[in-house]
Structure formats: C-alpha cells, structure tokens
Design a protein around this motif. Structure first.
Motif, PDB file in Angstrom:
ATOM      1  N   ASP A  70      -9.119   0.339  -2.966  1.00 50.08           N
ATOM      2  CA  ASP A  70      -7.720   0.055  -3.269  1.00 50.08           C
ATOM      3  C   ASP A  70      -7.126  -0.833  -2.180  1.00 50.08           C
ATOM      4  O   ASP A  70      -7.877  -1.444  -1.397  1.00 50.08           O
ATOM      5  CB  ASP A  70      -6.923   1.352  -3.469  1.00 50.08           C
ATOM      6  N   GLU A  71      -5.820  -0.943  -2.109  1.00 52.86           N
ATOM      7  CA  GLU A  71      -5.171  -1.846  -1.162  1.00 52.86           C
ATOM      8  C   GLU A  71      -5.481  -1.492   0.290  1.00 52.86           C
ATOM      9  O   GLU A  71      -5.519  -2.371   1.157  1.00 52.86           O
ATOM     10  CB  GLU A  71      -3.647  -1.826  -1.390  1.00 52.86           C
ATOM     11  N   PHE A  72      -5.741  -0.217   0.564  1.00 55.52           N
ATOM     12  CA  PHE A  72      -5.931   0.204   1.944  1.00 55.52           C
ATOM     13  C   PHE A  72      -7.378   0.543   2.293  1.00 55.52           C
ATOM     14  O   PHE A  72      -7.649   1.033   3.388  1.00 55.52           O
ATOM     15  CB  PHE A  72      -5.023   1.395   2.243  1.00 55.52           C
ATOM     16  N   GLY A  73      -8.303   0.323   1.371  1.00 58.41           N
ATOM     17  CA  GLY A  73      -9.706   0.588   1.671  1.00 58.41           C
ATOM     18  C   GLY A  73     -10.385   1.402   0.593  1.00 58.41           C
ATOM     19  O   GLY A  73      -9.914   1.494  -0.545  1.00 58.41           O
ATOM     20  N   ASP A  74     -11.526   2.002   0.943  1.00 57.41           N
ATOM     21  CA  ASP A  74     -12.284   2.813  -0.008  1.00 57.41           C
ATOM     22  C   ASP A  74     -11.658   4.196  -0.149  1.00 57.41           C
ATOM     23  O   ASP A  74     -11.217   4.794   0.842  1.00 57.41           O
ATOM     24  CB  ASP A  74     -13.735   2.967   0.453  1.00 57.41           C
ATOM     25  N   ASP A 142       2.093   2.173  -6.908  1.00 60.79           N
ATOM     26  CA  ASP A 142       2.125   0.712  -6.951  1.00 60.79           C
ATOM     27  C   ASP A 142       2.541   0.143  -5.598  1.00 60.79           C
ATOM     28  O   ASP A 142       2.492   0.825  -4.567  1.00 60.79           O
ATOM     29  CB  ASP A 142       3.027   0.227  -8.090  1.00 60.79           C
ATOM     30  N   GLY A 143       3.011  -1.109  -5.588  1.00 60.45           N
ATOM     31  CA  GLY A 143       3.334  -1.774  -4.337  1.00 60.45           C
ATOM     32  C   GLY A 143       4.521  -1.222  -3.603  1.00 60.45           C
ATOM     33  O   GLY A 143       4.769  -1.597  -2.445  1.00 60.45           O
ATOM     34  N   GLY A 144       5.295  -0.329  -4.229  1.00 66.24           N
ATOM     35  CA  GLY A 144       6.444   0.261  -3.556  1.00 66.24           C
ATOM     36  C   GLY A 144       6.071   1.310  -2.527  1.00 66.24           C
ATOM     37  O   GLY A 144       6.933   1.821  -1.820  1.00 66.24           O
ATOM     38  N   VAL A 145       4.784   1.643  -2.436  1.00 70.27           N
ATOM     39  CA  VAL A 145       4.322   2.664  -1.493  1.00 70.27           C
ATOM     40  C   VAL A 145       3.578   1.992  -0.338  1.00 70.27           C
ATOM     41  O   VAL A 145       2.588   1.290  -0.554  1.00 70.27           O
ATOM     42  CB  VAL A 145       3.401   3.679  -2.202  1.00 70.27           C
ATOM     43  N   ASP A 146       4.077   2.190   0.892  1.00 64.94           N
ATOM     44  CA  ASP A 146       3.419   1.607   2.062  1.00 64.94           C
ATOM     45  C   ASP A 146       2.336   2.549   2.576  1.00 64.94           C
ATOM     46  O   ASP A 146       2.116   3.637   2.035  1.00 64.94           O
ATOM     47  CB  ASP A 146       4.437   1.278   3.151  1.00 64.94           C
ATOM     48  N   LYS A 147       1.648   2.116   3.644  1.00 64.56           N
ATOM     49  CA  LYS A 147       0.516   2.883   4.168  1.00 64.56           C
ATOM     50  C   LYS A 147       0.943   4.259   4.653  1.00 64.56           C
ATOM     51  O   LYS A 147       0.236   5.254   4.429  1.00 64.56           O
ATOM     52  CB  LYS A 147      -0.141   2.120   5.321  1.00 64.56           C
ATOM     53  N   GLU A 148       2.120   4.343   5.277  1.00 62.98           N
ATOM     54  CA  GLU A 148       2.575   5.636   5.795  1.00 62.98           C
ATOM     55  C   GLU A 148       2.778   6.642   4.666  1.00 62.98           C
ATOM     56  O   GLU A 148       2.319   7.790   4.750  1.00 62.98           O
ATOM     57  CB  GLU A 148       3.879   5.444   6.575  1.00 62.98           C
ATOM     58  N   ARG A 161      -3.846   3.179  -4.389  1.00 66.71           N
ATOM     59  CA  ARG A 161      -2.722   2.256  -4.314  1.00 66.71           C
ATOM     60  C   ARG A 161      -3.165   0.922  -4.911  1.00 66.71           C
ATOM     61  O   ARG A 161      -4.146   0.325  -4.472  1.00 66.71           O
ATOM     62  CB  ARG A 161      -2.302   2.076  -2.856  1.00 66.71           C
ATOM     63  N   LEU A 162      -2.462   0.468  -5.953  1.00 72.52           N
ATOM     64  CA  LEU A 162      -2.810  -0.789  -6.602  1.00 72.52           C
ATOM     65  C   LEU A 162      -2.813  -1.935  -5.586  1.00 72.52           C
ATOM     66  O   LEU A 162      -1.987  -1.974  -4.675  1.00 72.52           O
ATOM     67  CB  LEU A 162      -1.819  -1.090  -7.724  1.00 72.52           C
ATOM     68  N   THR A 163      -3.722  -2.863  -5.752  1.00 74.38           N
ATOM     69  CA  THR A 163      -3.843  -3.970  -4.819  1.00 74.38           C
ATOM     70  C   THR A 163      -2.765  -5.020  -5.078  1.00 74.38           C
ATOM     71  O   THR A 163      -2.294  -5.179  -6.202  1.00 74.38           O
ATOM     72  CB  THR A 163      -5.231  -4.617  -4.938  1.00 74.38           C
ATOM     73  N   GLU A 164      -2.393  -5.732  -4.039  1.00 77.96           N
ATOM     74  CA  GLU A 164      -1.307  -6.704  -4.123  1.00 77.96           C
ATOM     75  C   GLU A 164      -1.580  -7.797  -5.156  1.00 77.96           C
ATOM     76  O   GLU A 164      -0.656  -8.313  -5.783  1.00 77.96           O
ATOM     77  CB  GLU A 164      -1.076  -7.353  -2.754  1.00 77.96           C
ATOM     78  N   ASP A 165      -2.847  -8.145  -5.355  1.00 81.91           N
ATOM     79  CA  ASP A 165      -3.160  -9.272  -6.229  1.00 81.91           C
ATOM     80  C   ASP A 165      -2.937  -8.994  -7.715  1.00 81.91           C
ATOM     81  O   ASP A 165      -3.015  -9.918  -8.523  1.00 81.91           O
ATOM     82  CB  ASP A 165      -4.601  -9.745  -6.001  1.00 81.91           C
ATOM     83  N   GLU A 172      -2.837  -7.295 -15.686  1.00 77.86           N
ATOM     84  CA  GLU A 172      -3.765  -6.969 -14.610  1.00 77.86           C
ATOM     85  C   GLU A 172      -3.494  -5.579 -14.041  1.00 77.86           C
ATOM     86  O   GLU A 172      -4.421  -4.866 -13.646  1.00 77.86           O
ATOM     87  CB  GLU A 172      -3.686  -8.021 -13.506  1.00 77.86           C
ATOM     88  N   MET A 173      -2.235  -5.186 -13.996  1.00 80.14           N
ATOM     89  CA  MET A 173      -1.920  -3.836 -13.545  1.00 80.14           C
ATOM     90  C   MET A 173      -2.481  -2.804 -14.517  1.00 80.14           C
ATOM     91  O   MET A 173      -3.019  -1.776 -14.116  1.00 80.14           O
ATOM     92  CB  MET A 173      -0.411  -3.656 -13.386  1.00 80.14           C
ATOM     93  N   LEU A 174      -2.367  -3.100 -15.812  1.00 84.90           N
ATOM     94  CA  LEU A 174      -2.915  -2.185 -16.813  1.00 84.90           C
ATOM     95  C   LEU A 174      -4.428  -2.066 -16.655  1.00 84.90           C
ATOM     96  O   LEU A 174      -4.986  -0.965 -16.715  1.00 84.90           O
ATOM     97  CB  LEU A 174      -2.572  -2.675 -18.219  1.00 84.90           C
TER      98      LEU A 174
END
Length: 340
Positions: A70-74, A142-148, A161-165, A172-174
């Motif tokens: 995901d956006e932050f890794g495996d 989704d993108g509204g959630v940060d790493k913390e 966490r969905l990736t930024e791209d 693509e989100m679906l």
C-alpha cells in the motif's frame, strides 16, 4: 526341563502383556488423545479422510493471509476478508456488493446518506478504539489518512491505505479496493456498466447543452460565501472530464480545487448554467434559504444562467463524493435537469 518350561511361560506372559498395553493405547487414542503418537500412527485411510475435511469458506478466509503493497509499504491482510471497514471508501465497497460492518461519519459533515447503509456509525473525530467493538478483519482508508493515523488504525486490524497514484480516478480506486478484497473481476463488471452509462449520458447532454458554459458553486452555510469549484476538483471535476460539460473559463483556469467568489467577479462568470450545492445539511434549512437570496442582487442578475433560469440546486451528499456510485448519481441529476 522345569527351567525351560518357566522360560516359555514367562515369554508367553510377556507377549500377552504387550498385547494388553497396545489395546489400552488404542482405546485411549480412539477417545481423542492429543498424543503425538496418535497422529503419527494413524492409518493411511484415516489421514486421507482428515485431509479432505476442509474448513468453511469464512473460516478458511479468516485464516489465510497475503502480502500486498500500500502507500506506506507491505501489509499482511486476510486473503478473503469478511468484516471490512472502509473509511471514506464505503461507496466502492457498496459498488462491489460488500457491506461494511460500520460507516464513518463526522459530527459537522454527517455521513454519506446516499449509500443508505444500515450499519452502526463510527465517529472519525472520536477514539479509533471504538472500531474494536465491530471486530473488523480489514480496514481500508483513502488519502485522507496520514501515516500517524494509519498506524493507529493498524492497531485495530490490518489496514490498507490506497496509494496516491489511484486517488484521482474513481475507476482506479475501485480496482484498488477490489484487488484488496480479492475480487478484481467484480470491479471490471462495475466499471463496464458505469462507462456504458456515461457514454449514453454524455451523448444526451451534448445534444441538449452542447458547448454552453457550466459553473459549479457551493453555498457555504453560515459564512455567506460562495465557492467556485475548478475543473481539478476531485468531487465535481467529473462533470467536465467524463460527462463532457464545458466549464466556464474561470473554472478552467483554476489550479486549486475551489476558490471563494468575490462580488466583483460575479459579472465575469459568463455561465450559461450554474449548479449549486449546500456545504452541509439540505436546502430546506433556513440558513440556506437566506443565503440563496444572494442571487437576487443586481450583480447576479447580469449572469446569463440567472437570466435564463438555468439554476440547478442539487443535494450535497453524493456531490461531495468522488466515488463511482456517487458519480453515477451526479449524471442522473444532470440528465434530469438539463437533458431535454
């Protein structure tokens, strides 16, 4: 001779004792002994029967896992999740035929009423520990959630966490959500139906509206301000990029998602059609009825859309979502208001 007889008798007794002990051991194992020797000495027929007895789909699904990026890794997630929470992505879950175990809401914004979900509510401004009571086996954000905040969600259940791209495309989100749920084929079915609907709706709008200029404005309740949404707005930009409507020049030139309209630029809008939504609540509230009287001013009377009566007031719930179900509902609104 007597000695030989005694030796023979002792040998017979020893053999009998071994037989008795073996019988006792067999009885103990048949009553459910968990001794390692019990499984080690199982007959081939017994072992075969045990191997063919598979767990139920739900049990099997909850036991198997896989690694996804995901956006932050495996992250290790269930291979077949059964109890899903989708923070800000419930539209996609519903489109895929999956009902979340809880629905997010915000005390000021409310929830996505258009989904008509009959599940408990989860306050995104409150303690995330409240999610524990819903026993999710997977959380998708989704993108509204940060790493913390992602790390906090991950303490409740495996979190993706969905990736930024993929965040700027509902299709693509679906696909991303469907991949996480391990049902990619379902996403392609939904997308094919959506694209067919858009192609038909776009043709009808083109036949009715053509290249007439369209503006999208949100009435900010209590603030007595109006926000013009640009073509890059992830919630409403779809009316231009997919549905084929022509944006006013001001919206086309915007680099930001939205901009507060000052009174002096109102005569410069040049809009033939204006779509309005409230920032929260509904048009029935007294605050919105009062704010909407702004259109009675001489400045607004100079705008072509006001002169022609091409003013459309839509409800905000699905218009303030960029997801695929919401986008289909937006197209329905436009067709009902604009297509002749």
């Amino acid at each position: 001779m007597l000695a030989k007889t005694n030796k023979a008798t002792a040998l017979v007794l020893a053999i009998l004792m071994i037989g008795v002990l073996a019988a006792c051991g067999g009885k103990s194992n048949s009553e459910g002994s968990s001794s390692p020797s019990a499984s080690a000495t199982a007959s081939p027929a017994t072992a075969s029967a045990s191997a063919s007895s598979e767990p139920s789909q739900e049990t099997q699904g909850s036991a198997e896992t896989r690694i996804v990026k995901d956006e932050f890794g495996d992250v290790e997630i269930p291979a077949h999740p059964q109890r899903v929470v989708g923070v800000y992505v419930e539209d996609y879950l519903k489109a895929l035929g999956v009902t979340p175990v809880a629905q997010w809401y915000h005390p000021l914004w409310g929830k996505q009423d258009y989904l008509n979900l009959d599940v408990p509510l989860f306050d995104t401004t409150g303690s995330i520990e409240a999610l524990v009571s819903y026993n999710p086996d997977l959380i998708i954000v989704d993108g509204g959630v940060d790493k913390e905040k992602y790390d906090v969600y991950s303490k409740v259940a495996p979190t993706y966490r969905l990736t930024e791209d993929v965040l700027q495309s509902s299709a693509e989100m679906l696909r991303a959500v469907a991949d996480v749920l391990n049902i990619p084929d379902k996403a392609e079915e939904v997308i094919a139906d959506y694209e067919s609907k858009v192609a038909d709706g776009k043709a009808k709008l083109q036949a009715s509206v053509g290249k007439e200029k369209v503006a999208f404005i949100r009435v900010n309740v209590g603030e007595k301000t109006l926000a013009l949404f640009g073509v890059k707005n992830r919630y409403t930009g779809v009316i231009y990029s997919e549905f084929g409507l022509e944006p006013i020049q001001m919206a086309k030139d915007m680099t930001e998602y939205q901009s507060i309209l000052s009174e002096e630029v109102i005569p410069e809008l040049g809009a033939d059609h204006i779509i309005f939504i409230p920032s929260n609540g509904s048009w029935d509230t007294p605050e919105y009825q009062e704010d909407f009287k702004l259109l009675d001013s001489p400045l607004w009377q100079s705008v072509p859309a006001v002169q022609k009566g091409n003013i459309y007031k839509f409800e905000r719930s699905h218009w303030q979502s960029g997801a695929i179900t919401a986008n289909g509902m937006k197209l329905d609104d436009l067709l009902g208001a604009m297509a002749k």
